[in-house]
Design a protein around this motif. Sequence first.
Motif, mmCIF file in Angstrom:
data_model
loop_
_atom_site.group_PDB
_atom_site.id
_atom_site.type_symbol
_atom_site.label_atom_id
_atom_site.label_comp_id
_atom_site.label_asym_id
_atom_site.label_seq_id
_atom_site.Cartn_x
_atom_site.Cartn_y
_atom_site.Cartn_z
ATOM 1 N N VAL A 35 -0.410 11.606 11.742
ATOM 2 C CA VAL A 35 -0.163 11.214 10.358
ATOM 3 C C VAL A 35 -1.345 10.339 9.954
ATOM 4 C CG1 VAL A 35 1.320 9.910 8.781
ATOM 5 C CG2 VAL A 35 2.348 11.262 10.639
ATOM 6 N N VAL A 36 -2.155 10.828 9.013
ATOM 7 C CA VAL A 36 -3.293 10.074 8.507
ATOM 8 C C VAL A 36 -2.913 9.609 7.112
ATOM 9 C CG1 VAL A 36 -5.746 10.130 7.929
ATOM 10 C CG2 VAL A 36 -4.886 11.532 9.833
ATOM 11 N N TYR A 37 -2.822 8.277 6.953
ATOM 12 C CA TYR A 37 -2.484 7.802 5.614
ATOM 13 C C TYR A 37 -3.606 6.930 5.073
ATOM 14 C CZ TYR A 37 -0.833 2.968 6.554
ATOM 15 O OH TYR A 37 -0.746 1.639 6.859
ATOM 16 N N PHE A 38 -3.883 7.126 3.794
ATOM 17 C CA PHE A 38 -4.937 6.413 3.077
ATOM 18 C C PHE A 38 -4.281 5.400 2.148
ATOM 19 C CE2 PHE A 38 -6.788 10.414 4.314
ATOM 20 C CZ PHE A 38 -8.101 10.096 4.649
ATOM 21 N N TYR A 39 -4.766 4.169 2.185
ATOM 22 C CA TYR A 39 -4.218 3.124 1.326
ATOM 23 C C TYR A 39 -5.372 2.333 0.712
ATOM 24 C CZ TYR A 39 -5.083 0.177 5.408
ATOM 25 O OH TYR A 39 -5.676 -0.474 6.468
ATOM 26 N N PRO A 40 -5.182 1.818 -0.520
ATOM 27 C CA PRO A 40 -6.292 1.212 -1.253
ATOM 28 C C PRO A 40 -6.854 -0.089 -0.697
ATOM 29 C CG PRO A 40 -4.566 1.917 -2.759
ATOM 30 C CD PRO A 40 -4.015 2.052 -1.374
ATOM 31 N N ALA A 41 -6.004 -1.037 -0.284
ATOM 32 C CA ALA A 41 -6.538 -2.344 0.106
ATOM 33 C C ALA A 41 -5.582 -3.113 1.006
ATOM 34 C CB ALA A 41 -6.841 -3.176 -1.137
ATOM 35 N N ALA A 42 -6.092 -3.517 2.162
ATOM 36 C CA ALA A 42 -5.301 -4.310 3.101
ATOM 37 C C ALA A 42 -4.859 -5.620 2.457
ATOM 38 C CB ALA A 42 -6.125 -4.597 4.352
ATOM 39 N N SER A 43 -3.701 -6.081 2.865
ATOM 40 C CA SER A 43 -3.155 -7.382 2.475
ATOM 41 C C SER A 43 -2.767 -7.479 0.998
ATOM 42 C CB SER A 43 -4.122 -8.525 2.837
ATOM 43 O OG SER A 43 -4.358 -8.514 4.233
ATOM 44 N N THR A 44 -2.633 -6.350 0.324
ATOM 45 C CA THR A 44 -2.079 -6.349 -1.031
ATOM 46 C C THR A 44 -0.594 -6.000 -0.906
ATOM 47 O OG1 THR A 44 -2.713 -4.036 -1.347
ATOM 48 C CG2 THR A 44 -4.270 -5.714 -2.126
ATOM 49 N N PRO A 45 0.222 -6.343 -1.901
ATOM 50 C CA PRO A 45 1.668 -6.154 -1.757
ATOM 51 C C PRO A 45 2.103 -4.727 -1.405
ATOM 52 C CG PRO A 45 1.222 -7.585 -3.619
ATOM 53 C CD PRO A 45 -0.108 -7.063 -3.148
ATOM 54 N N GLY A 46 1.624 -3.730 -2.161
ATOM 55 C CA GLY A 46 2.039 -2.350 -1.895
ATOM 56 C C GLY A 46 1.557 -1.845 -0.543
ATOM 57 N N CYS A 47 0.331 -2.149 -0.211
ATOM 58 C CA CYS A 47 -0.234 -1.679 1.055
ATOM 59 C C CYS A 47 0.419 -2.374 2.244
ATOM 60 C CB CYS A 47 -1.742 -1.868 1.068
ATOM 61 S SG CYS A 47 -2.558 -0.839 -0.179
ATOM 62 N N THR A 48 0.798 -3.628 2.066
ATOM 63 C CA THR A 48 1.503 -4.348 3.129
ATOM 64 C C THR A 48 2.886 -3.739 3.335
ATOM 65 O OG1 THR A 48 0.272 -6.372 2.702
ATOM 66 C CG2 THR A 48 2.377 -6.606 3.864
ATOM 67 N N THR A 49 3.585 -3.455 2.240
ATOM 68 C CA THR A 49 4.901 -2.815 2.334
ATOM 69 C C THR A 49 4.804 -1.497 3.087
ATOM 70 O OG1 THR A 49 5.712 -3.833 0.313
ATOM 71 C CG2 THR A 49 6.768 -1.769 0.971
ATOM 72 N N GLN A 50 3.822 -0.662 2.704
ATOM 73 C CA GLN A 50 3.670 0.647 3.333
ATOM 74 C C GLN A 50 3.299 0.504 4.810
ATOM 75 O OE1 GLN A 50 0.543 3.140 1.745
ATOM 76 N NE2 GLN A 50 1.651 4.987 2.303
ATOM 77 N N ALA A 51 2.360 -0.363 5.128
ATOM 78 C CA ALA A 51 1.938 -0.547 6.523
ATOM 79 C C ALA A 51 3.098 -1.045 7.387
ATOM 80 C CB ALA A 51 0.767 -1.516 6.594
#
Length: 156
Positions: A35-51
């Motif tokens: 599973v390769v997932y692309f996310y915009p920016a570490a330590s931002t609210p949405g990316c933290t939730t997803q991670a």
Amino acid sequence: MAERLLSGDVAPDFSLPAADGSTVSLKDFAGSNVVVYFYPAASTPGCTTQACDFRDNLASLAAAGYTVLGISPDSVAKLRKFADAEELTFPLLSDEDHAVAEAWGAWGEKKNYGKVYEGLIRSTVVVGPDGLVHLAQYNVRATGHVAKLRKDLGVH
């Protein structure tokens, strides 16, 4: 805009620096589901939730034979800080020039508050043991995405 990957396409190989200082290549996982997932920016609210959703579901995904790789345009140092802060145990890879995101169709035009710009499109691509794309999802939501992905993959 980069061409989006479709089921049956050959997944483009890559070698990227990881938060832990290693270099990770897609070919390292030949014969496995990834599973390769692309996310915009570490330590931002949405990316933290997803991670954190991936972190919390890692055992069930691994039990079903899936390895998770996260890719963002962040520096290795920023990814290391993110991984440490959120106790992320799967590889976070740095694609600072966004060449991999472009090759995988995860870089393109975005709109935010009426402003149009180029950036990373939150995306998830599942690569099978044969190196082919089995599932490609673009413009996914950070919240609830991992649950939907598990359902799509039949992972309980």
